[in-house]
Motif scaffolding. Structure first.
Motif, PDB file in Angstrom:
ATOM      1  N   ILE A 219       9.166  -6.825  -2.240  1.00  0.00           N
ATOM      2  CA  ILE A 219       9.555  -7.232  -0.891  1.00  0.00           C
ATOM      3  C   ILE A 219       9.771  -8.741  -0.838  1.00  0.00           C
ATOM      4  CG2 ILE A 219       8.724  -7.416   1.501  1.00  0.00           C
ATOM      5  CD1 ILE A 219       7.372  -4.639   1.053  1.00  0.00           C
ATOM      6  N   THR A 220       8.874  -9.499  -1.465  1.00  0.00           N
ATOM      7  CA  THR A 220       8.976 -10.953  -1.489  1.00  0.00           C
ATOM      8  C   THR A 220      10.249 -11.415  -2.200  1.00  0.00           C
ATOM      9  OG1 THR A 220       6.584 -11.188  -1.395  1.00  0.00           O
ATOM     10  CG2 THR A 220       7.821 -13.067  -2.249  1.00  0.00           C
ATOM     11  N   LEU A 221      10.547 -10.828  -3.348  1.00  0.00           N
ATOM     12  CA  LEU A 221      11.769 -11.199  -4.071  1.00  0.00           C
ATOM     13  C   LEU A 221      13.011 -10.895  -3.237  1.00  0.00           C
ATOM     14  CD1 LEU A 221      10.823 -10.013  -7.671  1.00  0.00           C
ATOM     15  CD2 LEU A 221      11.046 -12.378  -6.856  1.00  0.00           C
ATOM     16  N   GLU A 222      13.020  -9.749  -2.571  1.00  0.00           N
ATOM     17  CA  GLU A 222      14.153  -9.390  -1.712  1.00  0.00           C
ATOM     18  C   GLU A 222      14.272 -10.347  -0.529  1.00  0.00           C
ATOM     19  OE1 GLU A 222      16.750  -7.069  -1.889  1.00  0.00           O
ATOM     20  OE2 GLU A 222      16.042  -7.098  -3.960  1.00  0.00           O
ATOM     21  N   MET A 223      13.131 -10.750   0.034  1.00  0.00           N
ATOM     22  CA  MET A 223      13.151 -11.716   1.138  1.00  0.00           C
ATOM     23  C   MET A 223      13.822 -13.011   0.689  1.00  0.00           C
ATOM     24  SD  MET A 223       9.258 -11.232   2.578  1.00  0.00           S
ATOM     25  CE  MET A 223       9.261 -12.780   3.460  1.00  0.00           C
TER      26      MET A 223
ATOM     27  N   VAL B 106      11.361  -5.045   4.155  1.00  0.00           N
ATOM     28  CA  VAL B 106      11.852  -6.387   3.818  1.00  0.00           C
ATOM     29  C   VAL B 106      12.317  -7.089   5.095  1.00  0.00           C
ATOM     30  CG1 VAL B 106      13.589  -7.710   2.551  1.00  0.00           C
ATOM     31  CG2 VAL B 106      12.504  -5.717   1.471  1.00  0.00           C
ATOM     32  N   GLU B 107      13.139  -6.407   5.876  1.00  0.00           N
ATOM     33  CA  GLU B 107      13.659  -6.985   7.116  1.00  0.00           C
ATOM     34  C   GLU B 107      12.532  -7.241   8.118  1.00  0.00           C
ATOM     35  OE1 GLU B 107      16.676  -8.188   7.628  1.00  0.00           O
ATOM     36  OE2 GLU B 107      17.190  -7.612   5.578  1.00  0.00           O
TER      37      GLU B 107
ATOM     38  N   GLY C  53      11.166   2.328   5.995  1.00  0.00           N
ATOM     39  CA  GLY C  53      11.644   2.428   4.619  1.00  0.00           C
ATOM     40  C   GLY C  53      11.523   1.084   3.910  1.00  0.00           C
ATOM     41  N   LEU C  54      11.833   1.070   2.628  1.00  0.00           N
ATOM     42  CA  LEU C  54      11.689  -0.155   1.839  1.00  0.00           C
ATOM     43  C   LEU C  54      12.572  -1.288   2.367  1.00  0.00           C
ATOM     44  CD1 LEU C  54      10.332  -1.566  -0.480  1.00  0.00           C
ATOM     45  CD2 LEU C  54      12.015  -0.567  -2.031  1.00  0.00           C
TER      46      LEU C  54
ATOM     47  N   VAL D  21      -3.699 -19.277   6.429  1.00  0.00           N
ATOM     48  CA  VAL D  21      -3.477 -18.170   5.498  1.00  0.00           C
ATOM     49  C   VAL D  21      -3.332 -16.916   6.353  1.00  0.00           C
ATOM     50  CG1 VAL D  21      -4.369 -16.852   3.554  1.00  0.00           C
ATOM     51  CG2 VAL D  21      -4.891 -19.303   3.726  1.00  0.00           C
ATOM     52  N   TRP D  22      -2.174 -16.266   6.247  1.00  0.00           N
ATOM     53  CA  TRP D  22      -1.900 -15.075   7.049  1.00  0.00           C
ATOM     54  C   TRP D  22      -1.605 -13.892   6.148  1.00  0.00           C
ATOM     55  CZ3 TRP D  22       2.215 -16.841  11.199  1.00  0.00           C
ATOM     56  CH2 TRP D  22       1.670 -17.862  11.997  1.00  0.00           C
ATOM     57  N   VAL D  23      -1.926 -12.709   6.639  1.00  0.00           N
ATOM     58  CA  VAL D  23      -1.495 -11.470   5.989  1.00  0.00           C
ATOM     59  C   VAL D  23      -0.852 -10.602   7.074  1.00  0.00           C
ATOM     60  CG1 VAL D  23      -3.764 -10.363   6.192  1.00  0.00           C
ATOM     61  CG2 VAL D  23      -2.143  -9.514   4.526  1.00  0.00           C
ATOM     62  N   VAL D  24       0.305 -10.038   6.749  1.00  0.00           N
ATOM     63  CA  VAL D  24       1.076  -9.220   7.687  1.00  0.00           C
ATOM     64  C   VAL D  24       1.167  -7.814   7.111  1.00  0.00           C
ATOM     65  CG1 VAL D  24       3.300  -8.949   8.851  1.00  0.00           C
ATOM     66  CG2 VAL D  24       2.420 -11.237   8.371  1.00  0.00           C
ATOM     67  N   SER D  25       0.694  -6.838   7.879  1.00  0.00           N
ATOM     68  CA  SER D  25       0.755  -5.451   7.404  1.00  0.00           C
ATOM     69  C   SER D  25       2.206  -5.009   7.269  1.00  0.00           C
ATOM     70  CB  SER D  25       0.028  -4.518   8.378  1.00  0.00           C
ATOM     71  OG  SER D  25       0.802  -4.293   9.551  1.00  0.00           O
ATOM     72  N   HIS D  26       2.410  -3.926   6.561  1.00  0.00           N
ATOM     73  CA  HIS D  26       3.728  -3.311   6.556  1.00  0.00           C
ATOM     74  C   HIS D  26       3.933  -2.652   7.913  1.00  0.00           C
ATOM     75  CE1 HIS D  26       4.182  -4.335   2.460  1.00  0.00           C
ATOM     76  NE2 HIS D  26       3.499  -3.333   1.936  1.00  0.00           N
ATOM     77  N   ALA D  27       5.182  -2.511   8.311  1.00  0.00           N
ATOM     78  CA  ALA D  27       5.517  -1.882   9.585  1.00  0.00           C
ATOM     79  C   ALA D  27       4.915  -0.480   9.630  1.00  0.00           C
ATOM     80  CB  ALA D  27       7.034  -1.805   9.754  1.00  0.00           C
ATOM     81  N   GLY D  28       4.108  -0.249  10.630  1.00  0.00           N
ATOM     82  CA  GLY D  28       3.523   1.072  10.817  1.00  0.00           C
ATOM     83  C   GLY D  28       2.340   1.391   9.920  1.00  0.00           C
ATOM     84  N   HIS D  29       1.900   0.467   9.073  1.00  0.00           N
ATOM     85  CA  HIS D  29       0.766   0.711   8.186  1.00  0.00           C
ATOM     86  C   HIS D  29      -0.520   0.186   8.826  1.00  0.00           C
ATOM     87  CE1 HIS D  29       2.831   1.515   4.106  1.00  0.00           C
ATOM     88  NE2 HIS D  29       3.706   1.717   5.076  1.00  0.00           N
TER      89      HIS D  29
END
Length: 155
Positions: A141-145, A113-114, A108-109, A77-85
């Motif tokens: 973000i998940t839906l866009e991924m 996603v990327e 940015g949003l 089980v992993w959690v990945v922060s947002h870039a720069g957060h």
């Protein structure tokens, strides 16, 4: 005698650069790299949490430990922060010092996603199935991924 719930839950914490931005990653389970290890003993399923705002991985520490235990400690089980957060550790800058600019606006949003797609590409083998769990903007973000990377094996 200690019960299973009292045993320490293995938690691996790391700070990496992903798309040039400091990223905090928390991992429950002994699997540190699911892209290179081809061992038949490793599970082929990863539970990954995409945070809401603020995208702090540490906020989900207790949740991922409880989920990992609820899965009988069989699946990472992993959690990945947002870039720069995140607050990078001493000696690590918020933005990687490189001549290569991976994304125009990683903060940015679209960049977030990327960022998650890039993280998966670099850290998780394509044959591993994913269970994506998200909160708030993490759901978007998940839906866009999933739209952008139809090859992801999301369950």
């Amino acid at each position: 005698m200690r019960s299973v719930s009292e045993e320490p839950v293995p938690l691996h914490e790391e700070f990496i650069y992903c798309c040039g931005a400091a990223t905090h990653v928390l991992k429950c389970g002994p699997w540190k790299d699911l892209s290179k290890d081809e061992s038949k003993n490793l599970p082929r399923l990863l539970f990954m949490i995409i945070p809401g705002n603020p995208g702090l991985a540490g906020y989900y520490r207790t949740f991922i430990q409880a989920l990992y235990c609820g899965l009988n400690q069989q699946y990472p089980v992993w959690v990945v922060s947002h870039a720069g957060h995140c607050k990078p550790p001493s000696g690590m800058e918020m933005i990687e010092d490189t001549d290569i600019k991976e994304l125009e606006d990683v903060f940015g949003l679209n960049g977030q996603v990327e960022h998650k797609l890039n993280f998966l590409k670099k850290n998780v083998s394509k044959d591993i199935k994913l269970v994506l769990i998200a909160h708030s903007i993490g759901c978007y973000i998940t839906l866009e991924m999933m739209k952008r990377a139809s090859e992801l094996q999301v369950h």
